[in-house]
Write an enzyme that holds these catalytic residues in place. Structure first.
Site, PDB file in Angstrom:
ATOM      1  N   GLY B  71       0.831  -1.308  -0.026  1.00  0.00           N
ATOM      2  CA  GLY B  71       0.012   0.157  -0.083  1.00  0.00           C
ATOM      3  C   GLY B  71       0.922   1.251   0.130  1.00  0.00           C
ATOM      4  O   GLY B  71       0.495   2.220  -0.786  1.00  0.00           O
ATOM      5  N   THR B  72       1.916   1.066   0.683  1.00  0.00           N
ATOM      6  CA  THR B  72       2.807   2.317   0.780  1.00  0.00           C
ATOM      7  C   THR B  72       3.305   2.658  -0.631  1.00  0.00           C
ATOM      8  O   THR B  72       3.520   3.996  -0.830  1.00  0.00           O
ATOM      9  CB  THR B  72       4.211   1.889   1.789  1.00  0.00           C
ATOM     10  OG1 THR B  72       3.607   1.761   3.021  1.00  0.00           O
ATOM     11  CG2 THR B  72       5.236   3.016   1.884  1.00  0.00           C
ATOM     12  N   ASN B 151      -6.519   4.662  10.177  1.00  0.00           N
ATOM     13  CA  ASN B 151      -6.046   3.454  10.495  1.00  0.00           C
ATOM     14  C   ASN B 151      -5.981   3.274  12.292  1.00  0.00           C
ATOM     15  O   ASN B 151      -6.198   2.381  12.691  1.00  0.00           O
ATOM     16  CB  ASN B 151      -4.667   3.108   9.817  1.00  0.00           C
ATOM     17  CG  ASN B 151      -3.533   4.275  10.218  1.00  0.00           C
ATOM     18  OD1 ASN B 151      -3.934   5.464   9.765  1.00  0.00           O
ATOM     19  ND2 ASN B 151      -2.418   3.788  10.728  1.00  0.00           N
ATOM     20  N   GLN B 179      -7.352   0.816   4.543  1.00  0.00           N
ATOM     21  CA  GLN B 179      -7.985   0.455   5.903  1.00  0.00           C
ATOM     22  C   GLN B 179      -9.549   0.083   5.509  1.00  0.00           C
ATOM     23  O   GLN B 179     -10.282  -0.408   6.366  1.00  0.00           O
ATOM     24  CB  GLN B 179      -8.072   1.452   6.929  1.00  0.00           C
ATOM     25  CG  GLN B 179      -6.398   1.540   7.767  1.00  0.00           C
ATOM     26  CD  GLN B 179      -6.229   0.137   8.369  1.00  0.00           C
ATOM     27  OE1 GLN B 179      -7.308  -0.609   8.927  1.00  0.00           O
ATOM     28  NE2 GLN B 179      -4.957  -0.076   8.744  1.00  0.00           N
ATOM     29  N   SER B 199      -3.899  -2.529   0.015  1.00  0.00           N
ATOM     30  CA  SER B 199      -2.982  -3.658   0.274  1.00  0.00           C
ATOM     31  C   SER B 199      -3.743  -4.799   0.744  1.00  0.00           C
ATOM     32  O   SER B 199      -4.902  -5.087   1.009  1.00  0.00           O
ATOM     33  CB  SER B 199      -2.498  -2.907   1.837  1.00  0.00           C
ATOM     34  OG  SER B 199      -1.698  -4.032   2.238  1.00  0.00           O
ATOM     35  N   GLY B 200      -2.881  -6.045   0.445  1.00  0.00           N
ATOM     36  CA  GLY B 200      -3.400  -7.358   0.553  1.00  0.00           C
ATOM     37  C   GLY B 200      -3.546  -7.867   1.916  1.00  0.00           C
ATOM     38  O   GLY B 200      -4.334  -8.676   2.333  1.00  0.00           O
ATOM     39  N   THR B 237      10.055  -8.094 -12.480  1.00  0.00           N
ATOM     40  CA  THR B 237       9.135  -9.287 -12.713  1.00  0.00           C
ATOM     41  C   THR B 237       7.985  -9.524 -11.667  1.00  0.00           C
ATOM     42  O   THR B 237       8.102  -9.351 -10.288  1.00  0.00           O
ATOM     43  CB  THR B 237       9.871 -10.612 -12.841  1.00  0.00           C
ATOM     44  OG1 THR B 237      10.847 -10.322 -13.771  1.00  0.00           O
ATOM     45  CG2 THR B 237       9.155 -11.907 -13.085  1.00  0.00           C
ATOM     46  N   CYS B 325       6.314   5.236  23.266  1.00  0.00           N
ATOM     47  CA  CYS B 325       6.908   3.921  23.214  1.00  0.00           C
ATOM     48  C   CYS B 325       6.727   3.167  22.248  1.00  0.00           C
ATOM     49  O   CYS B 325       7.442   2.216  21.721  1.00  0.00           O
ATOM     50  CB  CYS B 325       6.841   3.313  24.558  1.00  0.00           C
ATOM     51  SG  CYS B 325       7.812   4.032  25.890  1.00  0.00           S
TER      52      CYS B 325
END
Lengths: 140, 394
Positions: B71-72, B151, B179, B199-200, B237, B325
């Site tokens: 997706g990025t 997200n 999302q 995205s997959g 490919t 964090c």
């Protein structure tokens, strides 16, 4: 990511709580970075021995584990021994910390020194601690 | 110990049908899809079948689908490639402060190239205002990117309205739908977008595969150079098995969506009500209704998110947080901060994202197990102590 010792001290933290008639109390950290540690010391004025120590911490797993470990390392020790406790020694005692979490061990060392500074003020003894040193630490 | 996976927003397990289809490709179809011989042709056929499935799932034409590595990557090709290809028309771009870093960092890199970017703010629930968007438009605005849903907090954005305005003004509109595909209806014609990224691995497909919808007639400057694959926009490919996996995953995700989203929504609501009802000083982040059906984001005040995640993990519950964090930086989630949360509230955020495996029993388990964890962490929190004593929280 965390060693077994870190997880052990996080899950079963030692010496959690407050000491009502503490000889010295130190609080360090800030809400922005998300770590606040507060340490309470009960010191025998005659022998200079830390007879009891407790902590309260708002923070991540490493923050809680380093607080817990540092209390274990100084309980029953002299003020001089406590003054010589380094953040590196705390991290080593936990079998290491992830690099991004080393600041938690710094915070634990600072909390202890802040509590000793408070004791210095209250007792009038000169432990060689200087208030100005703490302002520098806060910015780390 | 019971294991409860509530981090479907991070990734999902690969579904059985996808694994089977991919195994078949790996074991039987090794040819290069670009080869014209009998080894290559079946691979090409599989890719084109998958392309049809992806296109159908989002109301597009197969020619408008480009397979990418994530997706990025789809976001980057659309934003950077789209901006560079149109820079003669203008240098102004618009996005939002709550985008995923795949989008935000692409815009940051364009700023270094001399583009000007307006970052739209959000309200307390994480929603963008169409009015603020309209005010941000300039004569030299060439590209706009607004995510379909967030997200972290699941806020669904008014992309249809924004897309319509962009179309009228001939401005390129991209939406990150990573999302939303398989959660809420996604139709490129209704959204009026020129680009859409998906995205997959968020929809029970494999990791390492994404797709970019690029409306017919739209041009971008390629970011990569090499062979002619994927209309020269993603040369190299093709990952045939992953492409096939994405096709199968999206087909199932869309087919099961009406029933599954309704099921998850009920579970989500029970989870939210259960946690808010049993633990004091908690709040829901994001909207109550106009949010993704599987997303619950709750702040548990005066404790820190990573400590919460670790404690929940020890009881078998997998969740995520927007605390500093866990965000990989010194600051808590940029989304929660943009929504106006204090550092304290953002540090104590807990994201639970439901999915296929989530059951009523899972929800009960979380509601039961969370309270003692929170009690324990609060008992050692000096901030909780301050709150209880009525002292200022700094």
């Amino acid at each position: 990511m965390y060693t077994d010792k870190v997880l052990d001290h996080f899950t079963n933290p030692r010496n959690v709580g407050e000491i009502e008639d503490a000889s010295g109390v130190g609080e360090v950290g800030n809400m922005k970075c998300g770590d606040i540690m507060k340490m309470y010391l009960k010191i025998n004025d005659e022998t200079n021995v830390i007879e009891d120590v407790t902590f309260k911490t708002f923070g991540c797993g490493a923050a809680i584990a380093t607080s817990s470990m540092s209390t274990e390392m100084i309980k029953g020790k002299s003020i001089d021994e406590a003054l010589n406790l380094t953040n590196r020694a705390i991290a080593d005692a936990l079998d290491g910390l992830p690099p991004v979490k080393m600041h938690c061990s710094v915070l634990a060392e600072e909390a202890l020194k802040a509590a000793l500074l408070d004791y210095q003020k209250k007792s009038g003894k000169n432990l060689g601690l200087n208030e100005d040193d703490f302002e520098d630490w806060d910015e780390e | 110990m019971r294991r409860v996976y509530l981090d479907h927003g991070a990734t999902t397990p690969v579904r059985k049908e996808v694994i089977e289809a991919m195994m078949q490709v790996h074991s039987e179809v090794f040819g290069n899809p670009s080869s014209i011989h009998s080894f290559g042709r079946p691979a090409r056929k599989l890719i084109e079948e998958a392309r049809e499935k992806v296109a159908q799932a989002i109301g597009a034409d197969p020619k408008e689908i480009i397979f990418t590595g994530s997706g990025t990557e789809a976001d980057n090709i659309a934003i950077i490639g789209g901006a560079r290809a149109n820079q003669k028309k203008g240098k102004h771009l618009i996005t939002t402060v709550v985008e995923h870093h795949a989008v935000l960092d692409a815009f940051k890199s364009l700023e270094k190239e001399g583009f000007e970017v307006t970052y739209l703010s959000v309200d307390g629930e994480g929603a963008v205002s169409v009015e603020e968007f309209q005010n941000a438009l300039r004569d030299d605005t060439i590209l706009v990117s607004v995510m379909h849903a967030n997200n972290e907090v699941g806020t669904i954005q008014p992309v249809e309205e924004i897309g319509k305005i962009c179309r009228e003004r001939k401005i390129l509109f991209h939406t990150d739908a990573v999302q939303t595909v398989g959660k809420v209806p996604v139709n490129v014609k209704e959204i009026n977008c020129d680009f859409l990224a998906l995205s997959g691995h968020k929809i029970y497909g494999p990791k390492g595969i994404g797709a970019l919808y690029m409306r017919r007639g739209v041009r971008v400057q390629p970011l990569y150079h090499g062979g002619g694959q994927e209309r020269k926009l993603r040369p190299g490919t093709e990952n045939v098995a992953n492409i096939v996996g994405l096709g199968v995953a999206i087909e199932h995700a869309v087919a099961e969506m009406p029933a599954e989203s309704a099921r998850l929504e009920k579970l989500r609501d029970r989870l939210i009500e259960g946690v808010l009802g049993s633990i004091e000083e908690t709040r829901l982040n994001g909207p109550r209704t106009k949010r993704l059906p599987h997303n619950a984001n709750i702040s548990i005040e005066y404790i820190e998110g990573e400590a919460l995640i670790l404690s929940m993990d020890m009881k078998g519950m997998a969740v995520s947080s927007g605390s500093a964090c866990t965000s990989g930086s010194l600051d808590p989630s940029h989304v929660l901060m943009a929504m106006g949360l204090t550092h304290t509230t953002a540090h104590g955020s807990l994201r639970m994202t439901l999915g296929h495996s989530t059951t009523d029993e899972d929800v009960d388990y979380v509601i039961t197990e969370l309270k003692p964890i929170v009690d324990k962490l609060r008992a050692m929190s000096p901030v909780w102590e301050r709150f209880q004593k009525g002292l200022p929280i700094h």
